[in-house]
Design a protein around this motif. Structure first.
Motif, PDB file in Angstrom:
ATOM      1  N   ASN A   7     -83.225  41.668-135.922  1.00 23.74           N
ATOM      2  CA  ASN A   7     -83.351  42.691-134.886  1.00 23.74           C
ATOM      3  C   ASN A   7     -83.359  44.053-135.556  1.00 23.74           C
ATOM      4  N   GLY A   8     -84.302  44.910-135.180  1.00 22.83           N
ATOM      5  CA  GLY A   8     -84.332  46.240-135.774  1.00 22.83           C
ATOM      6  C   GLY A   8     -85.181  47.215-135.001  1.00 22.83           C
ATOM      7  N   HIS A   9     -85.029  48.478-135.358  1.00 22.88           N
ATOM      8  CA  HIS A   9     -85.703  49.583-134.669  1.00 22.88           C
ATOM      9  C   HIS A   9     -86.789  50.174-135.559  1.00 22.88           C
ATOM     10  N   MET A  10     -87.908  50.511-134.930  1.00 27.34           N
ATOM     11  CA  MET A  10     -88.995  51.229-135.597  1.00 27.34           C
ATOM     12  C   MET A  10     -89.176  52.557-134.870  1.00 27.34           C
ATOM     13  N   ALA A  11     -89.037  53.658-135.592  1.00 31.44           N
ATOM     14  CA  ALA A  11     -89.186  54.984-134.992  1.00 31.44           C
ATOM     15  C   ALA A  11     -90.645  55.233-134.657  1.00 31.44           C
ATOM     16  N   GLY A  12     -90.869  55.899-133.537  1.00 32.20           N
ATOM     17  CA  GLY A  12     -92.227  56.170-133.091  1.00 32.20           C
ATOM     18  C   GLY A  12     -92.785  57.476-133.612  1.00 32.20           C
ATOM     19  N   THR A  13     -93.953  57.805-133.101  1.00 30.28           N
ATOM     20  CA  THR A  13     -94.702  58.973-133.544  1.00 30.28           C
ATOM     21  C   THR A  13     -93.892  60.263-133.452  1.00 30.28           C
ATOM     22  N   TRP A  14     -93.142  60.484-132.383  1.00 26.69           N
ATOM     23  CA  TRP A  14     -92.412  61.736-132.178  1.00 26.69           C
ATOM     24  C   TRP A  14     -90.918  61.572-132.398  1.00 26.69           C
ATOM     25  N   GLU A  15     -90.511  60.597-133.162  1.00 26.58           N
ATOM     26  CA  GLU A  15     -89.089  60.334-133.401  1.00 26.58           C
ATOM     27  C   GLU A  15     -88.846  60.309-134.907  1.00 26.58           C
ATOM     28  N   SER A  26     -81.381  21.704-150.566  1.00 26.56           N
ATOM     29  CA  SER A  26     -80.159  22.131-151.266  1.00 26.56           C
ATOM     30  C   SER A  26     -79.252  22.954-150.364  1.00 26.56           C
ATOM     31  N   GLY A  27     -79.783  23.415-149.217  1.00 24.98           N
ATOM     32  CA  GLY A  27     -79.026  24.262-148.311  1.00 24.98           C
ATOM     33  C   GLY A  27     -79.406  25.726-148.419  1.00 24.98           C
ATOM     34  N   SER A  28     -80.275  26.067-149.354  1.00 29.14           N
ATOM     35  CA  SER A  28     -80.664  27.467-149.505  1.00 29.14           C
ATOM     36  C   SER A  28     -81.752  27.822-148.489  1.00 29.14           C
ATOM     37  N   TYR A  29     -81.783  29.119-148.144  1.00 28.12           N
ATOM     38  CA  TYR A  29     -82.752  29.609-147.174  1.00 28.12           C
ATOM     39  C   TYR A  29     -83.118  31.043-147.507  1.00 28.12           C
ATOM     40  N   SER A  30     -84.252  31.473-146.985  1.00 28.45           N
ATOM     41  CA  SER A  30     -84.687  32.857-147.076  1.00 28.45           C
ATOM     42  C   SER A  30     -85.469  33.181-145.804  1.00 28.45           C
ATOM     43  N   TYR A  31     -85.089  34.266-145.145  1.00 23.21           N
ATOM     44  CA  TYR A  31     -85.772  34.722-143.935  1.00 23.21           C
ATOM     45  C   TYR A  31     -86.062  36.201-144.133  1.00 23.21           C
ATOM     46  N   SER A  32     -87.342  36.562-144.198  1.00 23.66           N
ATOM     47  CA  SER A  32     -87.714  37.947-144.459  1.00 23.66           C
ATOM     48  C   SER A  32     -88.922  38.323-143.618  1.00 23.66           C
ATOM     49  N   GLY A  33     -89.157  39.625-143.532  1.00 24.78           N
ATOM     50  CA  GLY A  33     -90.312  40.075-142.787  1.00 24.78           C
ATOM     51  C   GLY A  33     -90.467  41.583-142.801  1.00 24.78           C
ATOM     52  N   HIS A  34     -91.567  42.028-142.225  1.00 22.27           N
ATOM     53  CA  HIS A  34     -91.901  43.437-142.153  1.00 22.27           C
ATOM     54  C   HIS A  34     -92.618  43.696-140.830  1.00 22.27           C
ATOM     55  N   MET A  35     -92.167  44.700-140.089  1.00 22.42           N
ATOM     56  CA  MET A  35     -92.820  45.122-138.855  1.00 22.42           C
ATOM     57  C   MET A  35     -93.119  46.616-138.955  1.00 22.42           C
ATOM     58  N   HIS A  36     -94.194  47.054-138.303  1.00 19.13           N
ATOM     59  CA  HIS A  36     -94.602  48.460-138.329  1.00 19.13           C
ATOM     60  C   HIS A  36     -95.142  48.845-136.957  1.00 19.13           C
ATOM     61  N   THR A  37     -94.759  50.028-136.488  1.00 19.69           N
ATOM     62  CA  THR A  37     -95.350  50.560-135.264  1.00 19.69           C
ATOM     63  C   THR A  37     -96.288  51.705-135.622  1.00 19.69           C
ATOM     64  N   SER A  38     -97.416  51.764-134.947  1.00 21.12           N
ATOM     65  CA  SER A  38     -98.351  52.871-135.144  1.00 21.12           C
ATOM     66  C   SER A  38     -98.449  53.700-133.865  1.00 21.12           C
ATOM     67  N   GLY A  39     -97.403  53.601-133.021  1.00 20.30           N
ATOM     68  CA  GLY A  39     -97.359  54.339-131.761  1.00 20.30           C
ATOM     69  C   GLY A  39     -95.940  54.766-131.452  1.00 20.30           C
ATOM     70  N   PRO A  40     -95.492  54.564-130.220  1.00 18.54           N
ATOM     71  CA  PRO A  40     -94.128  54.945-129.848  1.00 18.54           C
ATOM     72  C   PRO A  40     -93.096  54.033-130.524  1.00 18.54           C
ATOM     73  N   SER A  41     -91.819  54.371-130.349  1.00 18.42           N
ATOM     74  CA  SER A  41     -90.759  53.569-130.957  1.00 18.42           C
ATOM     75  C   SER A  41     -90.598  52.235-130.231  1.00 18.42           C
ATOM     76  N   TYR A  42     -90.175  51.228-130.994  1.00 18.40           N
ATOM     77  CA  TYR A  42     -89.936  49.886-130.457  1.00 18.40           C
ATOM     78  C   TYR A  42     -88.725  49.281-131.141  1.00 18.40           C
ATOM     79  N   ASN A  43     -88.089  48.365-130.428  1.00 25.80           N
ATOM     80  CA  ASN A  43     -87.036  47.527-130.999  1.00 25.80           C
ATOM     81  C   ASN A  43     -87.627  46.134-131.150  1.00 25.80           C
ATOM     82  N   TYR A  44     -87.594  45.603-132.356  1.00 22.25           N
ATOM     83  CA  TYR A  44     -88.166  44.287-132.635  1.00 22.25           C
ATOM     84  C   TYR A  44     -87.055  43.239-132.682  1.00 22.25           C
ATOM     85  N   SER A  45     -87.322  42.077-132.133  1.00 25.14           N
ATOM     86  CA  SER A  45     -86.445  40.906-132.257  1.00 25.14           C
ATOM     87  C   SER A  45     -87.307  39.720-132.659  1.00 25.14           C
TER      88      SER A  45
END
Length: 187
Positions: A117-125, A80-99
């Motif tokens: 694309n998104g940022h995950m804050a790290g332990t000291w951030e 039909s042309g419909s779409y869904s793109y979702s997700g979840h990322m987690h860091t258990s250490g320093p900060s990272y940028n996910y793509s």
């Protein structure tokens, strides 16, 4: 090879990457040998009975080399042309940028780039240690490509915690084979 881009709702990042030529078309040899992950062959004048959808769901994401980032993503695309793109990322250490990039190429050569694309804050951030995305909608161009290809498609997904998003998009597009047109969908 001339590259064609239809931009509908893409962010400035995707526009800049595509305009800068980070997505390149394949060689003639690559185009001739383009594989397909799924095909539905229809007899002339037969009623169109196409697959009901492409669902890449609950794909767990981990990284090698001790990178403490993990999560999941899900991509669903329908005739039909419909779409869904979702997700979840987690860091258990320093900060990272996910793509994360999923490229779905239909047999007519039209490729859709689903990108997050998104940022995950790290332990000291300060900030969230999680990056979540959820993008959904409907595009006539997906419906048109699905019908033009009789439901034949190929899809590849890649992920990175490095900042070189252009290389990630480019390598993923090239992995799906022959591409004549790229349409960006950014979460």
């Amino acid at each position: 090879m001339k590259r064609i881009l239809k931009r509908r709702g893409a962010t400035a990042l995707a526009t800049a990457l595509l305009a800068a030529g980070t997505i390149a078309g394949p060689t003639a040899a690559e185009a001739a040998s383009a594989p397909s992950s799924s095909t539905a062959t229809l007899a002339p004048r037969s009623p169109a009975v196409l697959p009901t959808g492409v669902i890449i769901s609950n794909n767990n994401v981990t990284f090698n080399g001790g990178v403490p980032v993990g999560g999941w993503y899900s991509l669903s695309v329908f005739p039909s042309g419909s779409y869904s793109y979702s997700g979840h990322m987690h860091t258990s250490g320093p900060s990272y940028n996910y793509s994360g990039v999923c490229v779905m190429r239909f047999n007519d050569g039209t490729a859709f780039v689903f990108q997050a694309n998104g940022h995950m804050a790290g332990t000291w951030e300060p900030g969230s240690r999680n990056y979540d995305w959820n993008s959904s909608g409907s595009r006539q161009s997906i419906r048109d490509a699905w019908q033009a290809s009789n439901g034949g498609w190929n899809v590849r997904c890649n992920k990175s915690v490095k900042l070189d998003v252009g290389s990630l998009v480019n390598s993923t597009v090239q992995a799906v084979g022959y591409v004549s047109k790229v349409i960006a969908i950014v979460a």
